[in-house]
Design an enzyme around this catalytic site. Structure first.
Site, PDB file in Angstrom:
ATOM      1  N   HIS A   1      -5.630  -4.264  17.856  1.00 19.55           N
ATOM      2  CA  HIS A   1      -5.259  -3.233  16.974  1.00 19.55           C
ATOM      3  C   HIS A   1      -6.402  -2.196  17.026  1.00 19.55           C
ATOM      4  O   HIS A   1      -7.490  -2.665  17.216  1.00 19.55           O
ATOM      5  CB  HIS A   1      -5.318  -4.078  15.544  1.00 19.55           C
ATOM      6  CG  HIS A   1      -4.983  -3.444  14.023  1.00 19.55           C
ATOM      7  ND1 HIS A   1      -5.685  -2.645  13.525  1.00 19.55           N
ATOM      8  CD2 HIS A   1      -3.735  -3.145  13.746  1.00 19.55           C
ATOM      9  CE1 HIS A   1      -5.090  -2.004  12.588  1.00 19.55           C
ATOM     10  NE2 HIS A   1      -3.894  -2.382  12.548  1.00 19.55           N
TER      11      HIS A   1
ATOM     12  N   ASP B   1      -9.851 -12.115  15.555  1.00 17.82           N
ATOM     13  CA  ASP B   1      -9.157 -11.445  14.574  1.00 17.82           C
ATOM     14  C   ASP B   1      -7.925 -12.433  14.224  1.00 17.82           C
ATOM     15  O   ASP B   1      -6.935 -12.500  15.023  1.00 17.82           O
ATOM     16  CB  ASP B   1      -8.901  -9.989  14.982  1.00 17.82           C
ATOM     17  CG  ASP B   1      -8.014  -9.381  14.127  1.00 17.82           C
ATOM     18  OD1 ASP B   1      -7.528  -9.996  13.068  1.00 17.82           O
ATOM     19  OD2 ASP B   1      -7.749  -8.218  14.318  1.00 17.82           O
TER      20      ASP B   1
ATOM     21  N   GLN C   1      -3.232 -11.490  12.082  1.00 15.87           N
ATOM     22  CA  GLN C   1      -1.844 -12.061  12.218  1.00 15.87           C
ATOM     23  C   GLN C   1      -1.539 -13.507  12.433  1.00 15.87           C
ATOM     24  O   GLN C   1      -0.339 -13.873  12.294  1.00 15.87           O
ATOM     25  CB  GLN C   1      -1.348 -11.048  13.443  1.00 15.87           C
ATOM     26  CG  GLN C   1      -1.128  -9.640  13.215  1.00 15.87           C
ATOM     27  CD  GLN C   1      -0.291  -9.344  12.197  1.00 15.87           C
ATOM     28  OE1 GLN C   1       0.690 -10.019  11.844  1.00 15.87           O
ATOM     29  NE2 GLN C   1      -0.460  -8.067  11.687  1.00 15.87           N
TER      30      GLN C   1
ATOM     31  N   LYS D   1      -1.906 -10.481   3.881  1.00  9.21           N
ATOM     32  CA  LYS D   1      -0.885 -10.809   5.119  1.00  9.21           C
ATOM     33  C   LYS D   1      -0.312 -12.320   4.911  1.00  9.21           C
ATOM     34  O   LYS D   1       0.504 -12.834   5.518  1.00  9.21           O
ATOM     35  CB  LYS D   1      -1.507 -10.767   6.622  1.00  9.21           C
ATOM     36  CG  LYS D   1      -2.087  -9.537   6.870  1.00  9.21           C
ATOM     37  CD  LYS D   1      -1.606  -8.767   8.138  1.00  9.21           C
ATOM     38  CE  LYS D   1      -2.317  -7.644   8.286  1.00  9.21           C
ATOM     39  NZ  LYS D   1      -1.561  -6.456   8.428  1.00  9.21           N
TER      40      LYS D   1
ATOM     41  N   CYS E   1      -0.700   0.893  15.040  1.00 12.12           N
ATOM     42  CA  CYS E   1      -2.220   0.972  15.283  1.00 12.12           C
ATOM     43  C   CYS E   1      -2.617   0.166  16.389  1.00 12.12           C
ATOM     44  O   CYS E   1      -3.619  -0.568  16.663  1.00 12.12           O
ATOM     45  CB  CYS E   1      -2.825   0.302  13.795  1.00 12.12           C
ATOM     46  SG  CYS E   1      -2.432   1.165  12.619  1.00 12.12           S
TER      47      CYS E   1
END
Ligand code: 7TS
Length: 404
Positions: free
Chosen positions: A121, A198, A201, A224, A362
């Site tokens: 991202h 990260d 997600q 999220k 993104c």
């Protein structure tokens, strides 16, 4: 027992109509919806114990402080961190990444190397480019294949004793690929590099175990995973967090201040300057409670079925191409219809009450890799139903008919 109809009742927004049609919300990778249980916690906070934390002797302040610190403990338990002070509250994944990038500015020098992946991202590319500009370090990229998987043999070649930091997402937002982070972490540690994962997600779908992974830093966003926006967390190993300088200066992050010298507070407060999103932190804890009550195993199994069903049904549409076909992927389907711009499909789907994201998500380097301007992305959560997949498929067929 997992019962999607029962679960859907927890989400008031799923009852609304959009453009005269029942809402079909398939933009969960952008942000998830909020269950009543979490909304209630937010309302309760502002109705009953809104106060600033860690500073008042009065009861309200103590109640708010207790609830906020309880939430930190919930997150610690959820990701299996060794200490609660290894959990830093942030405003989200982007904040967490920038905090680490800023910290490494004082540790890197010319000749050092940072590795990121081709699946990142923008929030995982730009801070590292800025860091490289500041320090003279060099950015290297793990390439991917046509399935949208990172090529590990190429990663192995990029690692050198100069590699100081490896940065990779756990799951790609644009394609849904689940990256082999266990291998990535292990190999990076062989050359003495730190790894930041990260998990923006990943956390809506799986429960990370930071100790088992032996990851140095792990970041995510509450919004999220059924929590509020403007709230996230950074996990960092104690030794690393002690080594990094603070990101922002201000109240609550100090031990003692004079005009001659300031000493910093201990972890986690060293990284938590100013009044935080108190309600956000508490609601983040409530969101984790909510998802754990449903159970991540049940969520994973159900979402996998939904993904398999949607993949089959969408693939039956002639001229539809799915991007990101790894065997290891989560419930994200990025696709295009031959000769039709993704934005046009998204607009027609919206008229039908179906929310998807269109564009580059993104992640422009991924779109450049496939030589496309963007995709239509349907991203499913555990509260989506098979009937909603059918609505999406019917909507895409209708869009195709209208646009071709
Ligand atoms: N990392 C990944 C992998 C993401 O998917 C996102 C947001 C971020 C970082 C940034 O998170 P934030 O909470 O700090 O904004 N991804 C998306 C998306 O896919 N569509 O909208 C936002």
């Amino acid at each position: 027992m997992f019962n999607v109809e029962h679960i859907r009742k927890d989400f008031p927004i799923l009852n609304r109509q959009v453009n005269g049609k029942p809402l079909v919300y398939l933009d969960n990778a952008a942000t998830s919806q909020t269950p009543q249980q979490v909304i209630d916690v937010i309302v309760d906070y502002y109705s009953n114990y809104n106060a600033n934390i860690h500073r008042g002797v009065h009861s309200l302040s103590q109640e708010a402080t207790d609830a906020y610190e309880q939430a930190r403990l919930k997150i610690q338990k959820h990701v299996n961190a060794k200490f609660s002070h290894e959990i830093i509250f942030t405003s989200g994944t982007t904040h967490g990444i920038n905090l680490i990038a800023n910290g490494f500015a004082s540790l890197l020098e010319q000749g050092d190397e940072i590795i990121v992946s081709a699946l990142e991202h923008h929030s995982n590319i730009v801070p590292w480019q800025m860091l490289c500009e500041r320090t003279g370090a060099e950015l290297k990229v793990i390439p991917m294949n046509l399935e949208g998987e990172l090529i590990m043999s190429e990663y192995d070649k990029l690692l050198t004793p100069n590699t100081k930091l490896v940065f990779v997402n756990h799951i790609s937002n644009a394609l849904g690929t689940i990256n082999p982070i266990e291998y990535i972490i292990e190999q990076a540690h062989q050359v003495g590099a730190a790894v930041l994962v990260d998990g923006a997600q990943a956390c809506p779908h799986i429960k990370p175990d930071v100790q088992a992974l032996d990851v140095d830093f792990y970041v995510t966003s509450a919004h999220k995973m059924c929590g509020p926006t403007g709230q996230g967390m950074l996990y960092g190993k104690e030794a690393w967090l002690n080594k990094l300088p603070p990101y922002q200066g201000g109240g609550e992050m100090i031990a003692e201040v004079s005009f001659e010298k300031t000493t910093y507070a201990d972890l986690p407060h060293k990284f938590e300057a100013g009044t935080p999103n108190i309600c956000g932190g508490i609601a983040f804890g409530a969101a984790i409670d909510y998802m754990n009550a449903i159970g991540f195993d049940a969520i994973e199994t159900y979402e996998h079925q939904l993904l398999a069903y949607a993949t089959i049904k969408l693939s039956e549409i002639e001229g539809l191409k799915i991007y990101g076909t790894s065997k290891h992927k989560t419930s994200v389907i990025s696709f295009n219809l031959e000769g039709i711009h993704p934005y046009d499909i998204g607009t027609i789907l919206d008229k039908l009450g179906i929310a998807v994201r269109t564009g580059h998500h993104c992640a422009q380097p991924i779109m450049n890799f496939f030589n496309i301007p963007g995709t239509v992305r349907a991203s499913f959560a555990f509260y989506n139903s098979k009937a909603e997949v059918d609505a999406l498929v019917a909507g895409v067929k209708k869009a195709k008919m209208m646009l071709s």
